[in-house]
Design a protein around this motif. Structure first.
Motif, PDB file in Angstrom:
ATOM      1  N   MET A 199       8.961  -6.095   1.224  1.00 50.42           N
ATOM      2  CA  MET A 199       7.720  -6.408   0.530  1.00 50.42           C
ATOM      3  C   MET A 199       6.531  -5.731   1.182  1.00 50.42           C
ATOM      4  N   LEU A 200       6.585  -5.575   2.495  1.00 52.07           N
ATOM      5  CA  LEU A 200       5.487  -4.939   3.218  1.00 52.07           C
ATOM      6  C   LEU A 200       5.420  -3.447   2.908  1.00 52.07           C
ATOM      7  N   PHE A 201       6.534  -2.762   2.977  1.00 48.79           N
ATOM      8  CA  PHE A 201       6.549  -1.312   2.775  1.00 48.79           C
ATOM      9  C   PHE A 201       6.378  -0.931   1.308  1.00 48.79           C
ATOM     10  N   SER A 202       6.737  -1.841   0.411  1.00 50.94           N
ATOM     11  CA  SER A 202       6.522  -1.561  -1.017  1.00 50.94           C
ATOM     12  C   SER A 202       5.063  -1.757  -1.431  1.00 50.94           C
ATOM     13  N   GLY A 203       4.276  -2.419  -0.601  1.00 48.41           N
ATOM     14  CA  GLY A 203       2.870  -2.659  -0.914  1.00 48.41           C
ATOM     15  C   GLY A 203       2.628  -3.935  -1.685  1.00 48.41           C
ATOM     16  N   GLU A 204       3.687  -4.598  -2.111  1.00 51.42           N
ATOM     17  CA  GLU A 204       3.553  -5.833  -2.893  1.00 51.42           C
ATOM     18  C   GLU A 204       2.843  -6.919  -2.098  1.00 51.42           C
ATOM     19  N   LEU A 205       3.225  -7.083  -0.841  1.00 51.17           N
ATOM     20  CA  LEU A 205       2.676  -8.153  -0.021  1.00 51.17           C
ATOM     21  C   LEU A 205       1.212  -7.910   0.307  1.00 51.17           C
ATOM     22  N   LEU A 206       0.883  -6.689   0.722  1.00 52.88           N
ATOM     23  CA  LEU A 206      -0.495  -6.376   1.084  1.00 52.88           C
ATOM     24  C   LEU A 206      -1.427  -6.498  -0.123  1.00 52.88           C
ATOM     25  N   ARG A 207      -0.947  -6.106  -1.297  1.00 49.47           N
ATOM     26  CA  ARG A 207      -1.772  -6.190  -2.494  1.00 49.47           C
ATOM     27  C   ARG A 207      -2.132  -7.635  -2.814  1.00 49.47           C
ATOM     28  N   ASP A 208      -1.150  -8.528  -2.769  1.00 43.04           N
ATOM     29  CA  ASP A 208      -1.418  -9.933  -3.091  1.00 43.04           C
ATOM     30  C   ASP A 208      -2.279 -10.601  -2.025  1.00 43.04           C
ATOM     31  N   VAL A 209      -2.041 -10.277  -0.762  1.00 43.39           N
ATOM     32  CA  VAL A 209      -2.873 -10.843   0.299  1.00 43.39           C
ATOM     33  C   VAL A 209      -4.318 -10.379   0.158  1.00 43.39           C
ATOM     34  N   LEU A 210      -4.519  -9.116  -0.167  1.00 46.52           N
ATOM     35  CA  LEU A 210      -5.877  -8.583  -0.334  1.00 46.52           C
ATOM     36  C   LEU A 210      -6.578  -9.245  -1.509  1.00 46.52           C
ATOM     37  N   ILE A 211      -5.864  -9.448  -2.609  1.00 50.51           N
ATOM     38  CA  ILE A 211      -6.464 -10.110  -3.778  1.00 50.51           C
ATOM     39  C   ILE A 211      -6.906 -11.523  -3.417  1.00 50.51           C
ATOM     40  N   SER A 212      -6.039 -12.272  -2.737  1.00 52.90           N
ATOM     41  CA  SER A 212      -6.393 -13.643  -2.335  1.00 52.90           C
ATOM     42  C   SER A 212      -7.562 -13.638  -1.355  1.00 52.90           C
ATOM     43  N   PHE A 213      -7.572 -12.680  -0.434  1.00 54.51           N
ATOM     44  CA  PHE A 213      -8.629 -12.635   0.575  1.00 54.51           C
ATOM     45  C   PHE A 213      -9.982 -12.332  -0.066  1.00 54.51           C
TER      46      PHE A 213
END
Length: 305
Positions: A77-91
């Motif tokens: 999830m980290l390398f696919s960008g899925e995790l960072l995208r959702d964390v950034l949206i929530s932040f």
């Protein structure tokens, strides 16, 4: 002589063994009680218990995946960008709602400090909404605002406003009366007393309120995104649960905890640096402000008769 020599060697061996054991025990106890190592020890124990539960098959792998599987899912999830995208949206959502809540809490706290007599007109309303869970308003907010960004922003504002407001009021109203009397002696206006005495005095409480409010914001946004969102870390957790991906659910929970811990540590770092480890009443800031204003007024001090 030979017996005596053997006896001496045996005594030395026992002494060396006991010394090494004492050193090992002392090192182990020191590591256990070392404040820097203690959190990592707790994490290791948690991982060990988790691993043993999976190894003993106490729960089905469907319900409790192994740490290795969760870590592999985290990396994907980290390398696919899925995790960072959702964390950034929530932040970003949190920053928006948190900023609005802080502005409202500060203005109302300042109004409370400058005009304490007016508190009786709005305090009942504030206390009423303080006891209403923000999540209970989600159905009403969805009817009014839909499932767009406004609903989530309002939820964050309601969740983080009250801890910040209460701490801001505590800082302003807890100011030492003698400091205010000094301000009167120098002819300070109400605004000058607020700027040079009340605000520095309450600065530590303001930061503490912001620290608590940020934690409440993370709690609120996750629940709001699970109900009324199509993106964000809360939606990620809910969507993973609907797909029966328990490993992704656990990854989402861990990420929320890590990001929340990181923001909490940032506020703790600010408190430590700004107040030199003693930010109870903001005396350092008061001294800097008052010395500056006193130097500017040294030529013509305005004492009241």
């Amino acid at each position: 002589m030979k017996r005596r020599s053997d006896k001496n060697h045996k005594s030395k061996g026992i002494f060396l063994f006991m010394s090494l054991r004492f050193c090992a025990d002392s090192f182990f106890i020191g590591v256990l009680y070392d404040s820097a190592f203690a959190p990592f020890l707790g994490i290791l124990i948690l991982l060990a218990v988790w691993f043993l539960l999976c190894r003993a098959e106490v729960f089905s792998p469907y319900l409790l995946p192994t740490p290795q599987k969760v870590f592999d899912s985290f990396l994907r999830m980290l390398f696919s960008g899925e995790l960072l995208r959702d964390v950034l949206i929530s932040f970003i959502r949190i920053l928006k709602g948190f900023g609005i809540a802080f502005l409202l809490a500060f203005l109302l706290g300042m109004f409370r400090a400058l005009l304490p007599a007016a508190e009786k007109y709005y305090n009942a309303i504030v206390q009423f909404f303080r006891n209403v869970p923000p999540l209970s308003l989600i159905p009403l907010l969805i009817l009014w605002c839909g499932i767009g960004e406004t609903t989530k922003t309002v939820i964050i504002v309601l969740a983080s406003f009250f801890p910040m407001y209460l701490n801001i009021v505590k800082g302003f109203t807890g100011c030492d009366q003698r400091l205010l009397e000094v301000g009167d002696a120098f002819g300070y206006t109400k605004f000058e007393k607020f700027r040079y005495i009340l605000l520095p005095y309450a600065s530590a409480d303001i930061l503490v309120g912001m620290r608590i409010g940020m934690g409440y914001s993370w709690r609120a946004i996750i629940a709001a995104e699970m109900i009324a969102a199509s993106s964000g870390i809360g939606h990620l957790i809910l969507f993973a649960q609907q797909l029966s991906r328990t490993d992704k659910v656990i990854v989402g929970i861990f990420v929320v905890g890590l990001v929340g811990l990181a923001t909490d540590k940032c506020f703790g770092f600010l408190l430590k640096k700004l107040f030199k480890g003693n930010g109870e009443n903001g005396w350092i800031c008061i001294k800097a402000y008052t010395e500056g204003i006193h130097r500017r007024r040294a030529d013509a001090p305005r004492f009241k008769g």
